[in-house]
Structures are given as C-alpha cells and as structure tokens.
Scaffold this active site. Structure first.
Site, PDB file in Angstrom:
ATOM      1  N   ASP A  24      77.942   4.251  53.575  1.00  0.00           N
ATOM      2  CA  ASP A  24      78.966   5.297  53.596  1.00  0.00           C
ATOM      3  C   ASP A  24      78.919   6.112  52.299  1.00  0.00           C
ATOM      4  O   ASP A  24      78.176   5.769  51.369  1.00  0.00           O
ATOM      5  CB  ASP A  24      80.335   4.623  53.787  1.00  0.00           C
ATOM      6  CG  ASP A  24      81.306   5.519  54.526  1.00  0.00           C
ATOM      7  OD1 ASP A  24      81.082   6.732  54.592  1.00  0.00           O
ATOM      8  OD2 ASP A  24      82.332   4.989  55.034  1.00  0.00           O
TER       9      ASP A  24
ATOM     10  N   ASP B  65      85.308  11.055  61.243  1.00  0.00           N
ATOM     11  CA  ASP B  65      85.491   9.804  62.000  1.00  0.00           C
ATOM     12  C   ASP B  65      86.079  10.038  63.395  1.00  0.00           C
ATOM     13  O   ASP B  65      87.043  10.792  63.553  1.00  0.00           O
ATOM     14  CB  ASP B  65      86.472   8.887  61.257  1.00  0.00           C
ATOM     15  CG  ASP B  65      85.870   8.321  60.000  1.00  0.00           C
ATOM     16  OD1 ASP B  65      84.729   8.697  59.650  1.00  0.00           O
ATOM     17  OD2 ASP B  65      86.548   7.499  59.355  1.00  0.00           O
TER      18      ASP B  65
HETATM   19  C1  GLA Z   1      84.650   5.954  56.632  1.00  0.00           C
HETATM   20  C2  GLA Z   1      83.609   5.922  57.756  1.00  0.00           C
HETATM   21  C3  GLA Z   1      84.114   5.040  58.891  1.00  0.00           C
HETATM   22  C4  GLA Z   1      84.390   3.642  58.370  1.00  0.00           C
HETATM   23  C5  GLA Z   1      85.379   3.691  57.211  1.00  0.00           C
HETATM   24  C6  GLA Z   1      85.528   2.350  56.541  1.00  0.00           C
HETATM   25  O1  GLA Z   1      85.808   6.596  57.013  1.00  0.00           O
HETATM   26  O2  GLA Z   1      83.321   7.197  58.209  1.00  0.00           O
HETATM   27  O3  GLA Z   1      83.167   5.004  59.937  1.00  0.00           O
HETATM   28  O4  GLA Z   1      83.174   3.047  57.974  1.00  0.00           O
HETATM   29  O5  GLA Z   1      84.950   4.626  56.213  1.00  0.00           O
HETATM   30  O6  GLA Z   1      86.405   2.382  55.460  1.00  0.00           O
END
Ligand code: GLA
Length: 409
Positions: free
Chosen positions: A158, A213
């Site tokens: 990430d 997300d």
């Molecule tokens: C980000 C990512 C998600 C998830 C969260 C975890 O928002 O885009 O897919 O992995 O972090 O904290």
C-alpha cells in the site's frame, strides 16, 4: 560487515534496469483478501469470528479448498492490514500480533500451502500502514527477507504515508525478485498519484490499484465502473499477461449488493481482466452468491489467455456496454442496466462494435438458451433493474464442429 554490503545491494538494485521477472499473473490473479469484509477488526474477544487472526485465515483456507473455490481458480489467501504487532522486534523485524497469530506467519503460511493454496500478506511502503501499523520504509530489506522466510507468495504494498513512490515501488519489486521466490507484487502506487506512469508501473508490478477503495454498496461499484470507463484510454492497453489493472475487491456475497448487482460486478470485472479477489465470509456466504463467484463461464472470460482488457464502448441513458476481445475471435459483451426498472433494448452490430458476421450467442449466466445472431439481425436484450446480461459471441464461421474434431482425434 553487514552495512556496506546492504548499501552495495541497494545501489545495485537501484541502478539495475531489470524489471519484474517472476512469471506470475499471466492471467488475472484470483483469491481472497480480508479487508473489505473484515477490515481492521482486532478484537478477538468480542468478535472471535470477525477479527484478523490466524483462525480467520485458516477457516477461509479450509473453505476455499473444500468448497470448490480453489478448483475454480481462487488460489491466493491474503491477510490485509492490521496483522503485525505495533512495534518491530529488537532486530527490526516485523512480528505478527502474538495474540491473534500465536503460531506466527511461517506456520500459517505452511497451513495455507498444505491446502494447495498460496499465501499473501499486506504491507505499506510508507512509515506506517494505512491502519497505523509499522510500514516498510527504512526496513525494506529485512521485511522482504521475512516474507521470503515466511514463504509468502503475494505482497500487497500500500502507499499511505509513502514518499517517492516512483523510486520505492520499483526498488521493493527488485528486492522481491532478488529472493528468487515467485512473489506476486500488487502495488497501490497509481492509486496515490494524479498522473501515474503506467508503463513504469507495469515494469515493476504484476497488478496495481488504479483508484480509491471499494465499499460494500452498489453506488461504489458503479462509481468504480464509471471511473474505469472514463479513464480506460490511460491504462487499458497496458494490461496483458503478467500485468493487470485492479479495480479492487469483489464485494459479492456481502450485504451491499443484490444478486443482480453482484452479477454486474462479476461480469464487468471479468471484461476488465481484473484480479478476482473475493472479500467475504466464505463460511456463511449464501448459495446464490457462491454460484456467481464460481460461475465457470464467467471466470473463463476473466482468465482468457490473451489477457486483453475490455472497454466500455457504449454509455447512454444509464445503459452501458462493455466488450472484451477473447481468444479464437470471440468476444464477451456485458450489457449493464443502471436503471431501477427492467429494460429492453435493441442494438445493431455497429452500435455494439461487432464485426458484421453471424454469431453463436451464449448467455454466460445461463438464463437463456444459445441463439444464432445473423449478420443483418439486430440484437434484443432484456436486462433486470441494476442488472446485467452477459454474453459470449462466438463467430459462427469459427465454430469447431464437435464431430469433425472427434474425427481428427
Ligand atoms: C487502504 C487500501 C485498502 C486497505 C486499507 C488497509 O485504504 O486501499 O485496500 O488495504 O488501506 O488499511
């Protein structure tokens, strides 16, 4: 002398032009990820079946192996954020939370492997993960070494709190290569940038998150579809065997989508050659959603060996048409109805961007019998409210005659 040799290694990696070379993701990866469904739930006392823990991963692996998911192609079981202790150990190594993962990552990975599945883990290129756990920044080497020791097969990296991703993500990818363990590399790099360099990203990553997300609701699925439709010219052509754009997890099976909406997500994600990453409690999923996730004909579209990403070719009055070119001159066509009422529409070959010829048309959700569509005929489609009709169009001239095929054998 550890420090100079590490320094030399990093210099060598930074200056070497070698890109990603792991032979993985020749078709979009399929698997399961904890995030959408289980988030950062760490309270195993109050919610023992919901928390991020080795029990959750083992339970998921058991179901994936015994209930047909692995057989259908879903092979990666990946733990998202919130798995480590908040502090590294005295040697600077990441440590799995001792209460929730009492046997540690290596044992868990071995368990997942014993089921014939592959084991994935989440980290973040910044100082901290998005959930506030230790990130890899400054610990790249030791973390990659831990992943190799734990026999990790998939890393989702990430980008919260990260700087200089254009250098960091390729460097991390090279470190993964350096382990000589095939580790699928999932990057969130472009999702954190305004004008990502997709060519560079594809040189380093197997898959990459392009956008924000996904959430457990229909609006979020539509929002991602629309964003992918609007920006497709920037990145659809970059996809191919080894490299795929990732519109994020499948929401299917959770409370947020109806059966029709779940079919839309599965169809459009298959046209997009997207990773099929479930995030649902597989031990309680309802049969109708399980059937969507395990639909062999739809999965075959997603996994088509050409690896070509499909495009949105029509978007008017809340009707969208998505087309993907498949091997053997076939095409997958998803007719999506975003309206809240059932709709019947009529299309010419030209409107649906099909070469004019006769086709055998197969309904991939199996509601209609196969039909023949003549080259001069219009195509009539009846689509449920917030639903999809998903077809494979096979040129009639290219159809393999089963009798001839048997004779040849
Ligand atoms: C980000 C990512 C998600 C998830 C969260 C975890 O928002 O885009 O897919 O992995 O972090 O904290």
């Amino acid at each position: 002398m550890l420090v100079p040799s590490l320094f030399l290694l990093v210099c060598e990696l930074l200056t070497s032009s070698q890109g990603l070379d792991n032979g993985l993701a020749l078709t979009p990866p399929m698997g399961w990820l904890s995030w959408l469904r289980f988030g950062c739930n760490t309270d195993c006392e109050k919610k023992p079946t919901e928390c991020i823990s080795e029990n959750l991963i083992k339970r998921t692996a058991d179901v994936m192996a015994s209930e047909g998911y692995l057989e259908a192609g879903y092979q990666y079981v990946t733990i998202d954020d919130c798995w480590p202790e908040k502090s590294r150990d005295d040697d600077g190594r990441l440590v799995a939370d001792k209460n929730r993962f009492p046997n540690g990552m290596k044992e868990l990975s071995r368990y997942v492997h014993s089921k014939g599945l592959k084991f994935g883990i989440y980290e973040d290129y910044g100082n901290l993960t998005c959930g506030g756990y230790p990130g890899v920044m400054g610990h790249e080497l030791i973390d990659v070494a831990s992943f190799a020791v734990w026999e990790v097969d998939y890393v989702k990296l990430d980008g919260c709190y990260a700087e200089d991703m254009d250098t960091g993500y390729p460097l991390f990818g090279k470190l993964l290569n350096y382990t000589h363990r095939p580790i699928l590399y999932s990057c969130s790099w472009p999702a954190y940038q305004n004008s990502p360099n997709y060519t560079a990203i594809a040189e380093s990553c197997n898959i990459w998150r392009n956008y924000g997300d996904i959430q457990n609701n229909w609006q979020s699925v539509v929002n991602i579809m629309n964003w992918f439709g609007e920006h497709q010219d920037d990145f659809a052509h970059i996809a191919g065997p080894g490299n795929f754009n990732d519109p994020d997890m499948l929401v299917i099976g959770n409370s947020g989508l109806t059966v029709d909406q779940a079919r839309v997500q599965m169809a459009v994600w298959s046209v997009l050659a997207a990773p099929l990453i479930m995030s649902v409690d597989l031990s309680t999923i309802k049969q109708e959603f399980k059937e969507i996730l395990l639909n062999k004909d739809v999965i075959a579209v997603n996994q088509d060996p050409l690896g070509k990403q499909g495009l949105r070719v029509y978007n008017e009055d809340d009707i969208q048409i998505w087309i993907r070119e498949l091997s053997n001159n076939s095409r997958a066509l998803a007719f999506v109805n975003l309206r809240t009422n059932e709709t019947e529409v009529l299309y010419t070959h030209e409107k649906i961007k099909l070469p004019t010829q006769d086709y055998i048309v197969k309904d991939l959700y199996g509601e209609e019998n196969d039909t023949i569509l003549g080259s001069t005929e219009d195509f009539k489609v009846k689509i449920n409210a917030t639903g999809v009709k998903f077809y494979k169009f096979i040129p009639k001239a290219d159809e393999v005659d089963p009798i001839c095929e048997n004779e040849i054998k």
